[in-house]
Motif scaffolding. Structure first.
Motif, short mmCIF file in Angstrom:
data_model
loop_
_atom_site.label_atom_id
_atom_site.label_comp_id
_atom_site.label_asym_id
_atom_site.label_seq_id
_atom_site.Cartn_x
_atom_site.Cartn_y
_atom_site.Cartn_z
N ILE A 19 0.85 -1.19 0.00
CA ILE A 19 0.00 0.00 0.00
C ILE A 19 0.88 1.25 0.00
O ILE A 19 0.59 2.23 -0.69
CB ILE A 19 -0.97 -0.03 1.21
N LYS A 20 1.99 1.16 0.73
CA LYS A 20 2.94 2.29 0.71
C LYS A 20 3.51 2.50 -0.69
O LYS A 20 3.69 3.63 -1.14
CB LYS A 20 4.09 2.02 1.69
N ASN A 21 3.80 1.40 -1.37
CA ASN A 21 4.33 1.52 -2.74
C ASN A 21 3.29 2.14 -3.68
O ASN A 21 3.64 2.94 -4.55
CB ASN A 21 4.73 0.15 -3.31
N VAL A 22 2.03 1.77 -3.47
CA VAL A 22 0.96 2.34 -4.29
C VAL A 22 0.89 3.86 -4.04
O VAL A 22 0.81 4.66 -4.99
CB VAL A 22 -0.40 1.66 -3.99
N ALA A 23 0.98 4.25 -2.77
CA ALA A 23 0.95 5.67 -2.42
C ALA A 23 2.09 6.40 -3.14
O ALA A 23 1.91 7.50 -3.69
CB ALA A 23 1.06 5.85 -0.91
N GLU A 24 3.24 5.76 -3.16
CA GLU A 24 4.42 6.32 -3.84
C GLU A 24 4.13 6.54 -5.33
O GLU A 24 4.43 7.59 -5.90
CB GLU A 24 5.56 5.30 -3.68
N ASN A 25 3.54 5.54 -5.94
CA ASN A 25 3.20 5.61 -7.37
C ASN A 25 2.21 6.75 -7.65
O ASN A 25 2.34 7.48 -8.63
CB ASN A 25 2.60 4.27 -7.81
N ILE A 26 1.26 6.90 -6.75
CA ILE A 26 0.25 7.96 -6.90
C ILE A 26 0.91 9.33 -6.78
O ILE A 26 0.63 10.25 -7.57
CB ILE A 26 -0.87 7.78 -5.84
N ILE A 27 1.81 9.45 -5.81
CA ILE A 27 2.48 10.74 -5.60
C ILE A 27 3.33 11.11 -6.81
O ILE A 27 3.34 12.25 -7.27
CB ILE A 27 3.29 10.70 -4.28
N LYS A 28 3.98 10.10 -7.37
CA LYS A 28 4.79 10.33 -8.59
C LYS A 28 3.91 10.85 -9.73
O LYS A 28 4.26 11.79 -10.45
CB LYS A 28 5.47 9.03 -9.03
N ALA A 29 2.75 10.21 -9.89
CA ALA A 29 1.83 10.63 -10.96
C ALA A 29 1.34 12.05 -10.71
O ALA A 29 1.21 12.85 -11.64
CB ALA A 29 0.65 9.66 -11.05
N ARG A 30 1.11 12.38 -9.45
CA ARG A 30 0.65 13.73 -9.12
C ARG A 30 1.71 14.79 -9.41
O ARG A 30 1.39 15.92 -9.78
CB ARG A 30 0.30 13.79 -7.63
N GLN A 31 2.96 14.37 -9.22
CA GLN A 31 4.05 15.32 -9.50
C GLN A 31 4.11 15.70 -10.98
O GLN A 31 4.66 16.71 -11.34
CB GLN A 31 5.39 14.76 -9.01
N ARG A 32 3.53 14.82 -11.82
CA ARG A 32 3.45 15.19 -13.24
C ARG A 32 2.31 16.17 -13.48
O ARG A 32 2.07 16.58 -14.60
CB ARG A 32 3.24 13.92 -14.08
N GLY A 33 1.58 16.50 -12.42
CA GLY A 33 0.54 17.52 -12.54
C GLY A 33 -0.84 17.00 -12.89
O GLY A 33 -1.73 17.76 -13.24
N ASP A 34 -1.02 15.69 -12.78
CA ASP A 34 -2.32 15.12 -13.15
C ASP A 34 -3.28 15.05 -11.97
O ASP A 34 -2.86 14.91 -10.83
CB ASP A 34 -2.14 13.70 -13.69
N ASP A 35 -4.58 15.15 -12.27
CA ASP A 35 -5.61 14.86 -11.28
C ASP A 35 -5.80 13.35 -11.23
O ASP A 35 -5.78 12.68 -12.27
CB ASP A 35 -6.94 15.50 -11.70
N LEU A 36 -6.03 12.84 -10.02
CA LEU A 36 -6.14 11.39 -9.89
C LEU A 36 -7.34 10.94 -9.08
O LEU A 36 -7.58 11.42 -7.97
CB LEU A 36 -4.90 10.85 -9.16
N VAL A 37 -8.06 9.98 -9.64
CA VAL A 37 -9.07 9.25 -8.89
C VAL A 37 -8.56 7.82 -8.82
O VAL A 37 -8.13 7.26 -9.83
CB VAL A 37 -10.44 9.31 -9.60
N VAL A 38 -8.56 7.23 -7.62
CA VAL A 38 -7.98 5.91 -7.45
C VAL A 38 -9.03 4.93 -6.94
O VAL A 38 -9.77 5.23 -6.00
CB VAL A 38 -6.81 5.98 -6.43
N VAL A 39 -9.10 3.78 -7.61
CA VAL A 39 -10.04 2.72 -7.20
C VAL A 39 -9.20 1.56 -6.68
O VAL A 39 -8.20 1.20 -7.30
CB VAL A 39 -10.90 2.27 -8.40
N VAL A 40 -9.57 1.00 -5.54
CA VAL A 40 -8.83 -0.16 -5.05
C VAL A 40 -9.74 -1.36 -4.82
O VAL A 40 -10.92 -1.23 -4.54
CB VAL A 40 -8.06 0.13 -3.72
N SER A 41 -9.11 -2.54 -4.93
CA SER A 41 -9.75 -3.81 -4.58
C SER A 41 -9.50 -4.06 -3.10
O SER A 41 -8.73 -3.36 -2.45
CB SER A 41 -9.10 -4.96 -5.34
N ALA A 42 -10.10 -5.12 -2.59
CA ALA A 42 -9.79 -5.60 -1.25
C ALA A 42 -8.40 -6.23 -1.26
O ALA A 42 -7.89 -6.60 -2.32
CB ALA A 42 -10.83 -6.64 -0.83
#
Ligand code: ASP
Ligand code: MG
Length: 410
Positions: A19-42
């Motif tokens: 989950i921490k790695n996913v957060a990292e990936n999301i933060i990286k994508a945000r640094q490119r300036g994109d808006d993000l909606v994230v859907v997760v499974s169980a």
């Protein structure tokens, strides 16, 4: 500013470290300036665990209560992911399906999305937040929790992407894309750079389990470009989109197969109108899905009729045939539940003759007997004895040069 929907599957959020790695990936994508909606499974295994708990109590739990239970798996991961994001200083807010008003019909455990209200999500995005939504679930108009069928988080992600008119929907999973065939059967299988919705639908319905079929249908209908990629290794993944006129399509994109097949034959039935419906009527009446159907040319006023069903339904189908045997004046009934279906899939087939001939030649060279054949515009399927599955997939993979990288077409 671009808007992307990310979806992370169960293995990608299966442990806190992941989950921490996913957060990292999301933060990286945000640094490119994109808006993000994230859907997760169980978390991986969680939905199965919940199903098993329910079945310890009741063989057939009330579907409504099952949905209340199963929806909890995703509620855990949305909260944990937001905490991981907060810990890294990234503003984020989690929502269950009901909270963001993913409205579905009332078909508990296999509900369909009918509407999504995007106001709340848009509000949060405009405040600079990452919006994290629980996959796989929705709510009925009158407030009952529903789920969308196993693997349904893919559909949540695509539906959100469609409703928000996102630029792309990225499905992060444990494989790095869609392959020419299953690499466990043919190690030379290659990741495809792109594939069309239609091809992906064929691959998925034939057993390639990368995406829930419904999500692919949805993406095609609303023209949401989908990308399947790994949450563990970086790479471009596979883009699923519409065919581009300007790009020359490869003849064959992939080889799909299905091991869960069985066939039934009813021999020596009178060759006259109404026979097919009298054979298949009771089969359909028992809710058994029929896949391929072949009827032979009649001879001496009789004919043979063969069809395939899922292996799980084989015994039931055989019983039904036995019960109509005398009424149909059939000579004999035979069945085989050790068959498989192997299919070539490719939109390029539309404009090329000779694909079937080449397929049959490759199988003949390996002395593989073809039991049944069916074709559609973008697919040729053959039924074979299950012992030939691996050999057939490998020889076709080679015959159609699938191990060789195509020119990049992205
Ligand atoms: N957790 C649900 C399942 O295992 C939904 C999903 O993962 O897509 O089916
Ligand atoms: Mg899944």
């Amino acid at each position: 500013m671009a808007l992307f929907v990310h979806k992370y599957g169960g293995t990608s959020v299966g442990k806190i470290q992941r989950i921490k790695n996913v957060a990292e990936n999301i933060i990286k994508a945000r640094q490119r300036g994109d808006d993000l909606v994230v859907v997760v499974s169980a978390m991986s295994g969680e939905t199965n665990r919940l199903v098993a708990l329910a079945h310890e109590l009741q063989e057939q739990p009330d579907p409504r209560e099952l949905d209340v239970l199963l929806s909890t798996g995703e509620q855990v991961t949305i909260a944990l992911l937001c905490m991981a994001l907060h810990q890294r200083g990234c503003p984020a807010c989690s929502y269950t399906g009901g909270q963001v008003k993913i409205i579905t019909d009332r078909a508990h455990t296999k509900a369909r999305i009918v509407n999504i209200d995007t106001d709340r999500i848009r509000g949060d995005l405009s405040e600079g937040k990452v919006v994290v939504v629980a996959g796989f679930q929705g709510i009925t108009e009158d407030g009952h929790i529903t789920t969308l069928g196993r693997g349904g988080s893919d559909t949540t992600a695509v539906a959100l992407a469609a409703a928000l008119k996102a630029d792309e929907c990225l499905i992060y999973t444990d494989v790095d894309g869609v392959y020419t065939t299953d690499p466990r059967v043919e190690p030379k299988a290659r990741r495809l750079d792109r594939i069309t919705f239609e091809e992906m639908l064929e691959m998925a319905s034939l057993g390639s389990k990368v995406l829930q079929i419904r999500s692919v249908e949805f993406a095609g209908k609303y023209n949401v470009p989908l990308r399947v990629l790994s949450s563990f290794v970086e790479g471009p993944g596979t883009l699923i989109s519409y065919e581009e006129e300007s790009v020359e399509q490869p003849l064959i994109s992939g080889i799909a197969f299905n091991r869960d097949e069985a066939k039934l034959t009813i021999m020596g039935v009178p060759d006259r109108p109404g026979i097919a419906s009298r054979i298949l009527g009771p089969i359909a009446g028992a809710n058994i899905e029929v896949d391929m159907i072949v009827q032979n040319v009649g001879e001496d006023g009789t004919t043979d009729f063969t069809f395939t069903v899922h292996r799980n339904e084989y015994k039931k189908a055989l019983e039904i045939l036995r019960s109509v045997h005398t009424e149909l004046q059939a000579r004999e009934i035979a069945g085989d539940d050790t068959i498989v279906k192997v299919s070539l899939v490719g939109v390029g087939m539309r404009s090329h003759a000779g694909i079937a001939a080449k397929m049959f030649e490759a199988l003949a060279k390996e002395a593989i007997n073809i039991q049944m054949i069916s074709t559609s515009e973008i697919k040729i399927s053959v039924v074979l004895d299950e012992k030939y599955l691996e050999l057939a997939v490998r020889c076709l993979h080679k015959a159609f040069d699938l191990e060789k990288p195509r020119d990049a077409v992205t």
